[in-house]
Design a protein around this motif. Sequence first.
Motif, PDB file in Angstrom:
ATOM      1  N   UNK B 101       0.839  -1.204   0.000  1.00  0.00           N
ATOM      2  CA  UNK B 101       0.000   0.000   0.000  1.00  0.00           C
ATOM      3  C   UNK B 101       0.870   1.248   0.000  1.00  0.00           C
ATOM      4  N   UNK B 102       1.948   1.193   0.781  1.00  0.00           N
ATOM      5  CA  UNK B 102       2.862   2.335   0.818  1.00  0.00           C
ATOM      6  C   UNK B 102       3.453   2.586  -0.577  1.00  0.00           C
ATOM      7  N   UNK B 103       3.810   1.497  -1.254  1.00  0.00           N
ATOM      8  CA  UNK B 103       4.332   1.636  -2.618  1.00  0.00           C
ATOM      9  C   UNK B 103       3.282   2.211  -3.557  1.00  0.00           C
ATOM     10  N   UNK B 104       2.046   1.733  -3.424  1.00  0.00           N
ATOM     11  CA  UNK B 104       0.959   2.252  -4.267  1.00  0.00           C
ATOM     12  C   UNK B 104       0.754   3.742  -4.018  1.00  0.00           C
ATOM     13  N   UNK B 105       0.858   4.157  -2.748  1.00  0.00           N
ATOM     14  CA  UNK B 105       0.692   5.580  -2.429  1.00  0.00           C
ATOM     15  C   UNK B 105       1.816   6.405  -3.062  1.00  0.00           C
ATOM     16  N   UNK B 294       5.125   0.017  -7.714  1.00  0.00           N
ATOM     17  CA  UNK B 294       5.087   0.206  -6.260  1.00  0.00           C
ATOM     18  C   UNK B 294       6.308  -0.390  -5.556  1.00  0.00           C
ATOM     19  N   UNK B 295       6.797  -1.525  -6.056  1.00  0.00           N
ATOM     20  CA  UNK B 295       7.975  -2.137  -5.436  1.00  0.00           C
ATOM     21  C   UNK B 295       9.195  -1.246  -5.643  1.00  0.00           C
ATOM     22  N   UNK B 300      13.176   2.879  -3.960  1.00  0.00           N
ATOM     23  CA  UNK B 300      13.808   4.184  -4.185  1.00  0.00           C
ATOM     24  C   UNK B 300      13.635   5.121  -3.001  1.00  0.00           C
ATOM     25  N   UNK B 301      12.414   5.128  -2.436  1.00  0.00           N
ATOM     26  CA  UNK B 301      12.167   6.061  -1.335  1.00  0.00           C
ATOM     27  C   UNK B 301      12.746   5.554  -0.030  1.00  0.00           C
ATOM     28  N   UNK B 302      12.797   4.213   0.111  1.00  0.00           N
ATOM     29  CA  UNK B 302      13.222   3.657   1.390  1.00  0.00           C
ATOM     30  C   UNK B 302      14.723   3.540   1.542  1.00  0.00           C
TER      31      UNK B 302
END
Lengths: 230, 509
Positions: B101-105, B294-295, B300-302
Amino acid sequence: MLDLRGVVLRYPDFTLTADWHLPQGAEVAIIGPSGAGKSTLLAAIAGFEDLSAGAILWQGRDITRLRPGLRPMAMLFQDNNLFPHLTAFDNVALGLAPSGRLSAAGRAQVTAALAQVGLEGFATRRPAQLSGGQQGRVAIARVLVQQRPLILLDEPFAALGPALRREMLGLVRHIAQDIGATLLLVTHDATEARALPLTVLVSEGQAAAPMATDALFADPPPALRAWLGQ
Amino acid sequence: MARRAGPLTPVWPGLVLAALVALAVTAPLAALLARAGTAAPGPADWAALRFTLWQAVLSTLLSLICAIPLARALARRRFPGRDALVLLLGVPFVLPVIAGVLGLLAVFGRNGWINAGLAAVGLPALSPYGLQGILLAHLFFNLPLVTRMLLQGWQAIPAERLRMAESLALTPRARFAHIEGPMLRAVLPGAAVVVFTLCLSSFSVALILGGGPGATTLELAIYQAFRFDFAPDRAAVLGLLQLTLVGTAGLVALWLVPAAQAEASRGRVLRHWGGGRGFDAAIITIAALFLSAPLVAVLLRGAPGVVDLPPSVWRAAALSVTLSVVVAALVVIMAGGIALAALRFPLLEITALPGLALSPLVLGTGLFLLVYPRLSPEALALPATVLANTLAALPFALRLILPRLQQAVADHGRLAASLGLSRGIWFARILWPALRPAIGLAAGVAAALAMGDLGVIALFADADRATLPLQVMRLMGSYRSDAAAAAALVLVAISLTLFWACERVTRDA
């Protein structure tokens, strides 16, 4: 006339070549050790395998690039020759009208074909409600309505006993003679092969030119001798 | 057959385990019934029921509609990266929902890639919340599952039948009617009911993307009744509604889904002689982007924040790993024992049913009612999490192990009995090699599901006892989105590693 011109089938593990032709109406057995490429050769003629080199001609016309369904041939496999969810009638009907829609004349033709293979009154049965021999007959009735000048059989009726198999082959030959079709039969049964006038021996990467079966078996080359266990 | 091989397969451990499952299920259930009493559901509860059904129906339809062309394209095309894409289809099933869900966001959210693109060309922003957000997330998690089921269906069509259709020159319409249609009729109902059941009890997705009067599922309503209103009565009523709903769907699923859902084979591609290449390419490209973006976004963000993660995240990670290893071990022991006993008493397979019907939140509510007020909810958090996750993974494990066990006993039972093999040899040399891949896969699924679970723990946890998914949610809730992405990346890495390790170690040589 079926003409294989310099046909080469190349795979990572083996190569098969064939360069010969067959007169219209010939009856040919294709024999050889397992894994030699008998079925591959048949599949290539039917259009299921692409050639690495060479060409396949029918009556002088190049059919190498033609889709299987557009080639002038009918084919029977070892099994799965019938659609399990369709009745005997509908299975045969598909040979006549690939769209599944039949005219009145077409319906009569299907009924006649079923009668000719001895399945009168079985039209509404599904494959699961038929014996192995009856299923074979339905598939043959479909070949009959297809009326194609080339009939390819890849070890058909393998699940049937010897007597039934002989009977089925007799039925197919009869139909082939009726329509004047050329018959190619892949088999691993020497008796079945000897019933046909011509034989192609597939071994060591080569599908040899068809020979008279009697002469071939009277003086077998080493590969055939090994296959026969002599 | 099973009876004849009887002396070699012990029955009593399985019976004891099945009895334990029954006890673990009936006691909380009785507590729920007692507490709910004659209380009737209120208007808000009925609204939650309606929304739960509605979103599940829409999610299922959406997944099926998208999966059919995708599976068809994958079944008939060979292209570079096809194996990788089929592998990618397996990821969402073991991906922690919160990380997905975090990836989708990150892709579809207010500040996500899509909206950035829309803003650049002056179009209004899309919202990832509410019904459409829930549907999007359910599509992300279920599309791969349905696609794999359908892909198996396509690959199970006998090659001769395809060749025959080709040599008969069937029209595309007739081809569909006689080849693909019957396969879809056989596979789609099972796939539909599995997705429907999963969507009925989806909690994390609704918790993050849903909420409010318009987008509250029963599971979310239970959580809110418990956590915000502290109204155990209402939680009990909602729990019974949810149980009835999912229990019915679960029963239908058990009945419809064929027992042997082997893994999708990656090897065979149907030889295809038709057109439609452009359409297939488009479908495959869109699906690959939708499933991988999303993955990639989480990665990238994490990645930059992983080294700066606070110690609390690493403590939570350690707790989660411990829990999931315990759950995996319990699931394997229980599924193995029950499967052995099920050889003699096939009815024991229904032990799997509670896991399908009893969502972690319903179970948690029941357990709470059972011990309250003697014990605090916090004391219940860890045992209840282990229990809920074990029960949830048990049906998958049984479905994986039991058919293999039956096959092994049918194949080798007589010979083993006639040779007079000792029980030790029978287990070590015959059953273990036959069951090893299934056991590994079961352990991997159990570990990954437990690792990503955000159910009971969200219900009971206090400030200093959090699992990693809960920690991710807390970071999201406090708007520390970079830290949340970093923690989610750690979560994904651990889940996939656990799954991969279990599956790898036990794979067929």
